[in-house]
Design a protein around this motif. Structure first.
Motif, PDB file in Angstrom:
ATOM      1  N   ALA A  68     -39.688 -53.087  16.372  1.00  0.00           N
ATOM      2  CA  ALA A  68     -38.603 -52.161  16.726  1.00  0.00           C
ATOM      3  C   ALA A  68     -38.245 -51.290  15.530  1.00  0.00           C
ATOM      4  N   THR A  69     -38.038 -50.007  15.798  1.00  0.00           N
ATOM      5  CA  THR A  69     -37.618 -49.067  14.744  1.00  0.00           C
ATOM      6  C   THR A  69     -36.471 -48.204  15.282  1.00  0.00           C
ATOM      7  N   ASP A  70     -35.965 -47.313  14.420  1.00  0.00           N
ATOM      8  CA  ASP A  70     -34.843 -46.440  14.810  1.00  0.00           C
ATOM      9  C   ASP A  70     -35.305 -45.050  15.221  1.00  0.00           C
ATOM     10  N   ILE A  71     -36.592 -44.894  15.527  1.00  0.00           N
ATOM     11  CA  ILE A  71     -37.085 -43.566  15.888  1.00  0.00           C
ATOM     12  C   ILE A  71     -37.603 -43.552  17.325  1.00  0.00           C
ATOM     13  N   SER A  72     -37.869 -42.368  17.805  1.00  0.00           N
ATOM     14  CA  SER A  72     -38.507 -42.190  19.098  1.00  0.00           C
ATOM     15  C   SER A  72     -39.421 -40.967  18.988  1.00  0.00           C
ATOM     16  N   PRO A  73     -40.634 -41.008  19.524  1.00  0.00           N
ATOM     17  CA  PRO A  73     -41.300 -42.128  20.188  1.00  0.00           C
ATOM     18  C   PRO A  73     -41.455 -43.339  19.262  1.00  0.00           C
ATOM     19  N   PRO A  74     -41.708 -44.497  19.869  1.00  0.00           N
ATOM     20  CA  PRO A  74     -41.780 -45.728  19.076  1.00  0.00           C
ATOM     21  C   PRO A  74     -42.861 -45.670  18.000  1.00  0.00           C
ATOM     22  N   ALA A  75     -42.579 -46.321  16.863  1.00  0.00           N
ATOM     23  CA  ALA A  75     -43.579 -46.408  15.792  1.00  0.00           C
ATOM     24  C   ALA A  75     -44.536 -47.547  16.107  1.00  0.00           C
ATOM     25  N   SER A  76     -45.771 -47.378  15.679  1.00  0.00           N
ATOM     26  CA  SER A  76     -46.743 -48.455  15.867  1.00  0.00           C
ATOM     27  C   SER A  76     -47.097 -49.050  14.498  1.00  0.00           C
ATOM     28  N   PRO A  77     -47.594 -50.283  14.479  1.00  0.00           N
ATOM     29  CA  PRO A  77     -47.908 -50.928  13.202  1.00  0.00           C
ATOM     30  C   PRO A  77     -48.873 -50.093  12.357  1.00  0.00           C
ATOM     31  N   CYS A  78     -48.649 -50.087  11.056  1.00  0.00           N
ATOM     32  CA  CYS A  78     -49.522 -49.338  10.139  1.00  0.00           C
ATOM     33  C   CYS A  78     -50.914 -49.974  10.121  1.00  0.00           C
ATOM     34  N   GLY A  79     -51.856 -49.262   9.555  1.00  0.00           N
ATOM     35  CA  GLY A  79     -53.244 -49.737   9.530  1.00  0.00           C
ATOM     36  C   GLY A  79     -53.395 -51.093   8.856  1.00  0.00           C
ATOM     37  N   MET A  80     -52.691 -51.268   7.749  1.00  0.00           N
ATOM     38  CA  MET A  80     -52.803 -52.543   7.030  1.00  0.00           C
ATOM     39  C   MET A  80     -52.278 -53.690   7.897  1.00  0.00           C
ATOM     40  N   CYS A  81     -51.180 -53.441   8.595  1.00  0.00           N
ATOM     41  CA  CYS A  81     -50.622 -54.486   9.468  1.00  0.00           C
ATOM     42  C   CYS A  81     -51.535 -54.778  10.649  1.00  0.00           C
ATOM     43  N   ARG A  82     -52.174 -53.756  11.186  1.00  0.00           N
ATOM     44  CA  ARG A  82     -53.112 -53.995  12.300  1.00  0.00           C
ATOM     45  C   ARG A  82     -54.204 -54.966  11.858  1.00  0.00           C
ATOM     46  N   GLN A  83     -54.732 -54.737  10.658  1.00  0.00           N
ATOM     47  CA  GLN A  83     -55.771 -55.630  10.139  1.00  0.00           C
ATOM     48  C   GLN A  83     -55.209 -57.026   9.874  1.00  0.00           C
TER      49      GLN A  83
END
Ligand code: THU
Length: 179
Positions: free
Chosen positions: A120-135
């Motif tokens: 969850a973040t405070d922006i819209s559209p929603p943020a998705s996990p960064c590349g490092m987190c995806r890995q």
């Protein structure tokens, strides 16, 4: 060609939630817990530099004894929700994202069998996990696991890990059994 952007869905519409739950093998109660706990985790963010708060929560269904590696039966039917939030640092690159804080906590507590991740973040559209987190997520989760991304109004998009990280490299390529 870039994959299509996922739709932004209402996070409080019970018929939408019911259909998403069916697709991603979640119960409506699990969905509500993931939504509410990801939003609550956001409030624990330490982000004085970016002022960009991120909350994450992981739903897991099994547990191991972390010292022996043996599966234990102590995990309740309902599963466990492990929260995390971003923790920043005056030396900016030292910052750790919410997702990695949550996974670090969950893995060292012995939680396994991740059924869903919510952010969850405070922006819209929603943020998705960064590349490092995806890995990082890839290390511990099945490629079909859903990642729910909530925006400032608790509306959301959902994608599977394999959609966020196609052609990924994981423990299997290194001859290591998935956690
Ligand atoms: N951040 C996360 O916590 N997760 C992500 O996947 C993207 C970025 C944090 C790191 C930093 O504290 C702030 O958001 C701005 O980049």
């Amino acid at each position: 060609m870039a994959p299509p952007t996922p739709p932004i869905l209402s996070g409080h519409d019970s018929s939408i939630i019911a259909s998403i739950c069916k697709t991603y093998n979640l119960t409506p109660s699990e969905f509500a817990q993931l939504r509410d706990r990801a939003v609550a985790a956001k409030a624990t963010s330490y982000s004085p530099y970016s002022k960009f708060r991120v909350g994450a929560v992981l739903l897991s269904k099994s547990k191991i004894d972390i010292t022996t590696g043996e599966r234990t039966t102590t995990e309740s039917e309902e599963g466990t929700y492990t929260p995390g939030a971003n923790v920043e640092n005056a030396s900016y690159p030292v910052t750790t994202c919410a997702e990695r804080v949550a996974f670090g906590r969950a893995i060292t507590e012995g939680h396994r069998g991740f059924k869903a991740v919510a952010v969850a973040t405070d922006i819209s559209p929603p943020a998705s996990p960064c590349g490092m987190c995806r890995q990082f997520i890839r290390e511990f989760c099945e490629l079909s696991m859903p990642i729910l991304m909530f925006d400032k109004d608790e509306n959301f998009s959902v994608l599977r890990l394999e959609d966020l990280l196609p052609l990924s490299f994981g423990p299997d390529q290194m001859g290591v059994e998935s956690a």
